[in-house]
Design an enzyme around this catalytic site. Structure first.
Site: not given
Ligand SMILES: *[C@@H]1O[C@H](CO)[C@@H](O)[C@H](O)[C@H]1NC(C)=O
Ligand SMILES: *[C@@H]1O[C@H](CO)[C@@H](O)[C@H](O)[C@H]1NC(C)=O
Ligand SMILES: CC(=O)N[C@H]1CO[C@H](CO)[C@@H](O)[C@@H]1O
Length: 523
Positions: A114, A204, A346, A348
């Site tokens: 990616r 994002e 995504n 975290y």
């Protein structure tokens, strides 16, 4: 209830069993998985890759016809807003060293890579009047090098490096960007779509809008929270949807690819089991990522009701004649709904959340934070590396995956980023632990019914971490920024990842060692 995760010296398998009962049990209904079973297999067809982004690795910021992006502009400001005063001017020099990058991917045995395309490398004026052939040649070379070794390219069309020209006209707050962005996307489908089968429209929205136009913690550093972040979000979602429709109608029939958006989602957990805290956490999840995901994935589309209600109510109390959240028309709601083949995720971090009197007057008015009005924090007990907000809390990841599956009719999820920041050094035992635990959470979620198709560590190699410069190391490979060759050396986590890819399974007892990295047969 959450403390067991802080006992990082405890054997992982033991901890998992406690947590499945203690942490998962209360919040999301789930089967208790026998985590002692090891190694655990990934489903057939599950894809493993690694990710990067153009500005963070390419360098060559003004070479061969590339024009200025908002990150070039930001990094060249005096005084510098970057933690270590650095820039992506040279970065890892992947513009010149992409063959070494592909070699690392072969060492690991990746299924896909990616990466993002720099808009300013393709369009020197930002607009579709002129195409920069040198930029096109660079990406053609990279794509062909990947395919030569059977590594699928996965392209992020927009990963934050907006042409400065367009920023000067308001960037994502100018609705004309919907056309400018889709002109650019169309050229990429045209140029590369014969060989590229995975397209990510935007990386994002939360970071682009909330950090870029609200908090000022990413380029273009605007601090217009409560307005800029919401206007950006609306234009960005419509731009994404238009790119999806163009691909779906005009390119998919001949190119047969997959197109989706990558949404960054934190997990907000209640600070206690009080009703107030549970409500606060739910609202935070809806503001944090539901705002971008609901219009695309929710059955009836549109922003989450709680987001619309809270912002409208606050706006009215503050004397505004209408909500500061620009709402979608019924036509736009229809246009947006269903415009993503996969849920690109995504992830975290996890935060504990509460809402009580202490929140009154805590945030600037008006702002996103005031509209949401919660307080969130990360427990100091959770394992953390060099990035203060990134902790190892795999139970939060599990809960998030299950929540997405349950909210959106078991949408197929593709994890397009997940990672952990450390300091320099090859002995990254924290990152090894992080990947084992987070991949364990992925397997648990699959076991409980989530449809998860792939996993992408952030990042293949250390890179320029935006306002943090080179102070945060996210790579499976360490980059030596003091060597002219930008030498890339595998960390322990690279050896762990290679073993996971070789066996297509997760063995929590596997202890990777630093040895010499080789390319296995068939890669
Ligand atoms: C399109 O791709 C799918 C897999 O994504 C494959 O199963 C199918 O055969 C392809 N169809 C064509 C016409 O190439
Ligand atoms: C709000 O809740 C937090 C966390 O439970 C607590 O520490 C704080 O004292 C509370 N504040 C007020 C004003 O109730
Ligand atoms: C192959 C290549 O172009 N290497 C360059 C990497 O970056 C250094 C310094 O930034 C240059 O001196 C090298 O020529």
């Amino acid at each position: 209830m959450y403390r067991c995760w802080s006992e990082t010296n405890m054997p992982a398998t033991y901890c998992v069993n406690i947590v499945l009962l203690a942490c998962y049990g209360g919040l999301v209904e789930s089967k208790v998985v026998d985590a002692r079973q090891s190694p655990r297999k990934f489903p057939d067809g599950f894809l493993f890759g690694a990710a990067t982004a153009a500005y963070q690795i390419e360098g060559a910021w003004n070479k061969d016809g590339k024009s200025e992006s908002i990150w070039d502009k930001t990094c060249h400001m005096v005084p510098s807003p970057i933690a270590d005063g650095s820039s992506g001017d040279i970065a890892n020099d992947s513009y010149h060293l992409y063959k070494r990058d592909v070699e690392m991917m072969r060492e690991l045995g990746l299924d896909f890579y990616r990466f993002s395309i720099a808009w300013t490398r393709i369009f020197p004026t930002a607009y579709a009047d002129k195409i920069n052939e040198a930029g096109v040649a660079y990406y053609n070379n990279l794509i062909d090098e990947l395919l030569k070794y059977n590594i699928q390219p996965m392209i992020t069309i927009y990963h934050w490096d907006l042409p400065q020209n367009i920023q000067d006209l308001g960037g994502w707050t100018n609705p004309n960007i919907i056309d400018w962005y889709t002109d650019y996307a169309r050229v990429l489908f045209e140029l590369f779509g014969d060989r590229v089968k995975y397209w990510i429209t935007v990386n994002e929205p939360r970071e682009i809008c909330r950090q870029g136009y609200g908090k000022g913690s990413l380029a273009p550093l605007y601090t217009m929270s409560g307005f800029g972040d919401y206007i950006c979000g609306k234009n960005l979602l419509l731009a994404h949807a238009k790119a999806y429709h163009i691909y779906d109608k005009e390119y998919r029939p001949k190119q047969n690819g997959t197109i989706f958006i990558s949404i960054s989602a934190a997990r907000y957990e209640p600070n206690s089991d009080s009703e107030e805290d549970i409500k606060a956490a739910e609202d935070a999840n809806m503001f944090d990522w539901g705002m971008y995901a609901h219009p695309i994935f929710f059955e009836s589309g549109d922003y989450p009701q709680i987001v619309k209600d809270r912002i409208a109510q606050k706006s009215a109390e503050q004397g505004y004649p209408r909500s500061r959240l620009p709402e979608f028309t019924p036509e736009e709601i229809d246009y947006l709904r269903g415009t993503s083949d996969l849920f690109g995720l995504n992830h975290y971090s996890t935060h504990l959340t509460y809402r009580n009197e202490s929140v009154i007057g805590y945030y600037k008015v008006p702002s996103y934070d005031d509209d949401l009005s919660i307080i969130s924090y990360a427990s100091p007990d959770w394992l953390t590396g060099s990035h203060p907000r990134i902790k190892t809390t795999p139970w939060g990841f599990y809960n998030l995956l299950r929540k997405i599956s349950e909210s959106y009719n078991n949408v197929p999820i593709f994890i397009t980023e997940n990672g952990y920041a450390t300091y320099e050094g090859l002995e990254d035992d924290d990152r090894v632990y992080h990947f084992k635990e987070y991949l364990g959470a992925v397997l648990d979620a699959i076991n409980d019914g989530s449809d998860i198709r792939g996993y992408t560590p952030w990042s293949l190699m250390d890179n320029f971490e935006w306002l943090q410069g080179y102070t945060q190391r996210f790579g499976l490979y360490e980059v030596d920024y003091s060597s002219p060759e930008r030498t890339r050396t595998p960390r322990k986590s690279a050896f762990l990842y290679k073993e996971i890819l070789r066996t297509k399974s997760l063995d929590k007892d596997y202890e990777p060692k630093l040895t010499s990295m080789t390319i296995d047969e068939g890669h």
